[in-house]
Design an enzyme around this catalytic site. Structure first.
Site, PDB file in Angstrom:
ATOM      1  N   CYS B 156       0.829  -1.216   0.000  1.00 47.69           N
ATOM      2  CA  CYS B 156       0.000   0.000   0.000  1.00 47.69           C
ATOM      3  C   CYS B 156       0.855   1.254   0.000  1.00 47.69           C
ATOM      4  CB  CYS B 156      -0.915   0.024   1.225  1.00 47.69           C
ATOM      5  SG  CYS B 156      -2.355  -1.021   1.067  1.00 47.69           S
ATOM      6  N   HIS B 157       1.722   1.363   1.007  1.00 48.35           N
ATOM      7  CA  HIS B 157       2.505   2.600   1.110  1.00 48.35           C
ATOM      8  C   HIS B 157       3.978   2.322   1.351  1.00 48.35           C
ATOM      9  CE1 HIS B 157      -1.682   3.405   2.382  1.00 48.35           C
ATOM     10  NE2 HIS B 157      -1.558   4.373   1.501  1.00 48.35           N
TER      11      HIS B 157
END
Lengths: 404, 193
Positions: B156-157
């Protein structure tokens, strides 16, 4: 303090952009009201409070309710189980559910008294015809809403009540069968019916609120009638605030005490608010011996039941509402209040009694005696409206006062 | 209106009582939003860690969210040492959620498991709740730090954790993967919750 709040720079800033201060002054503070309104006039405000209670508790119930008739492991349905889960597992879910169930009965109780007040003091007459029509519309929408809502617990009364009432659509000649399946979404009341009834039970309050808004807007054009039923002079007018804000708040307080007593000590109302048989899960193979709607629908149901013909019974029930809508034009007397109309007053009290009798009969199993009583009461109901256009011809009014 | 002290006293008292009543009425509604009794009671899961092959990871559902159970080989356990300077919180001291009562020794704060060969950590990235992917033996480079010792990478990040679920520096996730409350019921069965 209120005055200070309305005079703040922020309030003025807002007012220049959206007239909020002007609206508050016009509709709440300075709104002109007759000085002689009694506590019967508090039921409008009380009804608004009940509406808020219903919306609030209803939204919270919807967070835990599951509108599915599919069976679960224990042989009940998801819907029935989710209600029991609200009662046992959700924190204070029992309280919120009972607030909603008692609120439904309270709503009708308050609205019926509100309507009775309007009929007694002639508040439906010119120039308040539209106000009255909006009011009857609100009653019809309320009854539809409560009918959708009563299916949701998926108990025996939910199921069989919905079966019986949806069958009404089937009696309409020609399109009946098609309409019936349209309402139910299947061959009988089932999972699709429950799903759409939940959607409609959520939708209808929005429509209700719109009509309540219109009702109040209409009121604020024609202003309140009063127990004397005459146009007050300037001397008889007082501002809504603080006189009726305080008076209505007191009425609301008394109402909330009674309402809370039922919520906490008698939430099922001994089978009147939540019918005892609705604690049994819906069983499509077993009709309970005695299917009756909840008390607030029984008068109309009894009119339906009194007519020994399927289609005509439905026409009769519909006609009972049509009469209410037509009331402003059926009554041709120039005098409003029943205080000065002895004949109308007696007729009206008999009419109220007939509704009480209809309600009693509709709530009990049909016996030959009750059927006869129900038929007589139905006739009295319609006779009231049938006589209404002629009363003023022979009625001798008591002299009206000069001012309120 | 305000110039009559008796009247303004009544107005004040009525307003205060009304406000108190409104607050009291709000209590059951707020409570109803909290997890229901059955939801709270469902927060217990049992799992037999011996079913996980050495070097492999199993995902167990607990409270509706994943818990990672890794059977760490000797080599994997050795990989936990020597990259402390790359970690944000090498000894799991930042907040209570990354610790546990039984983490008494420095050794336990590094291996972060009751039995060092079986790591039990929450499978929820401490950044914004995505599920990191298990990358036990990926080479360094790309998104990974240069000397990637193996661990988890959150797509995701871009947060990274080592094989003890300890977060690397320079990534968005603030904390090491949380340690769920668990204990051994027998040799190999754990109860989470």
């Amino acid at each position: 303090m209120l005055e200070k709040m309305l005079n703040t720079k922020f309030a003025q800033w807002l007012d220049e952009r959206t007239h909020v201060v002007q609206y508050v002054r016009f509709h709440l503070l300075d709104y002109p009201t007759p000085k002689n309104l009694n506590y019967w006039y508090a039921f409008g405000s009380i009804a608004l409070v009940v509406l808020i209670i219903q919306v609030l508790s209803g939204v919270f119930l919807a967070m835990d309710y599951k509108p599915a008739a599919v069976p679960t492991g224990n042989g009940f349905s998801m819907a029935f189980d989710s209600i029991e889960r609200i009662m046992r597992e959700v924190n204070d879910g029992w309280l919120i559910r009972y607030m909603h169930a008692v609120g439904a009965s309270a709503f009708f109780f308050v609205i019926y008294l509100h309507m009775a007040r309007g009929m007694y003091y002639g508040s439906y007459k010119k120039p308040r015809e539209f106000l009255w029509i909006m009011g009857v519309m609100i009653l019809v929408i309320m009854q539809a809403t409560v009918f959708f809502g009563y299916l949701l617990p998926w108990g025996q009364m939910s199921y069989w009540g919905a079966t019986v009432i949806t069958n009404i659509f089937g009696a309409i000649p020609g399109i009946g069968d098609w309409l019936l399946q349209l309402v139910r979404g299947g061959y009988g009341v089932g999972d699709p019916t429950l799903n759409r009834f939940f959607a409609l039970h959520f939708l209808f309050p929005f429509i209700l609120i719109a009509f309540v808004f219109w009702h109040v807007m209409a009121l604020h054009v024609v202003h309140s009638n009063n127990p004397e039923g005459i146009e007050p002079s300037k001397k008889g007018i007082i501002p809504f605030h603080p006189y009726y804000t305080v008076k209505d708040l007191f009425g609301i307080g008394v109402f909330l005490i009674v309402y809370s007593w039922f919520v906490f000590f008698d939430p099922t109302g001994h089978g009147l608010i939540i019918e005892t048989n609705n604690f049994n899960p819906a069983d499509p193979l077993k009709t309970p011996p005695d299917i009756t709607p909840v008390w607030y629908l029984t008068p109309w149901y009894e009119i339906l039941r009194s007519v020994p013909n399927k289609l005509l019974g439905i026409v009769g029930m519909a006609f009972a509402y049509v009469c209410l809508f037509l009331m402003p034009w059926l009554d041709r007397s120039p005098v409003r209040s029943a205080r000065y109309r002895p004949v109308y007053r007696t007729m009206l009290l008999v009419f109220f009694a007939s509704i009480g009798v209809l309600g009693y009969c509709g709530h009990h199993e049909v016996t030959p005696e009750l059927l006869l009583i129900g038929r007589i009461a139905s006739l009295v109901y319609f006779a009231f409206f049938a006589l209404l256009p002629f009363v003023h011809k022979f009625e001798k009014n008591r002299p009206l006062p000069e001012d309120i | 209106m305000g110039d009559n002290p008796r009247r303004s006293f009544l107005y004040t008292m009525a307003s205060v009582m009304g406000a108190a009543g409104a607050c009291a009425t709000a209590v059951p509604f707020v409570r109803a939003l909290e997890p229901a009794a059955d939801t709270v009671a469902s927060g217990v899961t049992e799992f037999d860690v011996s079913t996980v092959e050495p070097g492999m990871m199993a995902t167990v559902m607990w409270r509706g969210q994943p818990v990672f159970v890794v059977h760490r080989t000797q080599q994997m356990l050795e990989s936990l040492y020597g990259h402390d300077e790359l970690l944000r919180d090498p000894l799991s001291e930042a907040i209570p959620e990354v610790q546990a009562d039984w983490m008494k020794t420095k050794e336990q704060r590094i291996t972060r498991a009751i039995k060092p060969e079986f790591l039990v950590v929450s499978g929820v990235c401490t950044h914004l709740g995505c599920i990191p992917a298990f990358e036990p033996d990926r080479e360094g480079g790309g998104d990974m730090p240069k000397d990637w010792p193996g661990g988890w990478h959150c797509a995701c990040h871009g947060s990274n954790y080592d094989l003890s679920g300890r977060v690397f520096k320079g990534v968005p996730a603030p904390y090491n993967l949380f340690i769920p409350p668990y204990r051994y019921l027998d040799e190999s069965t754990i109860r989470i919750g």
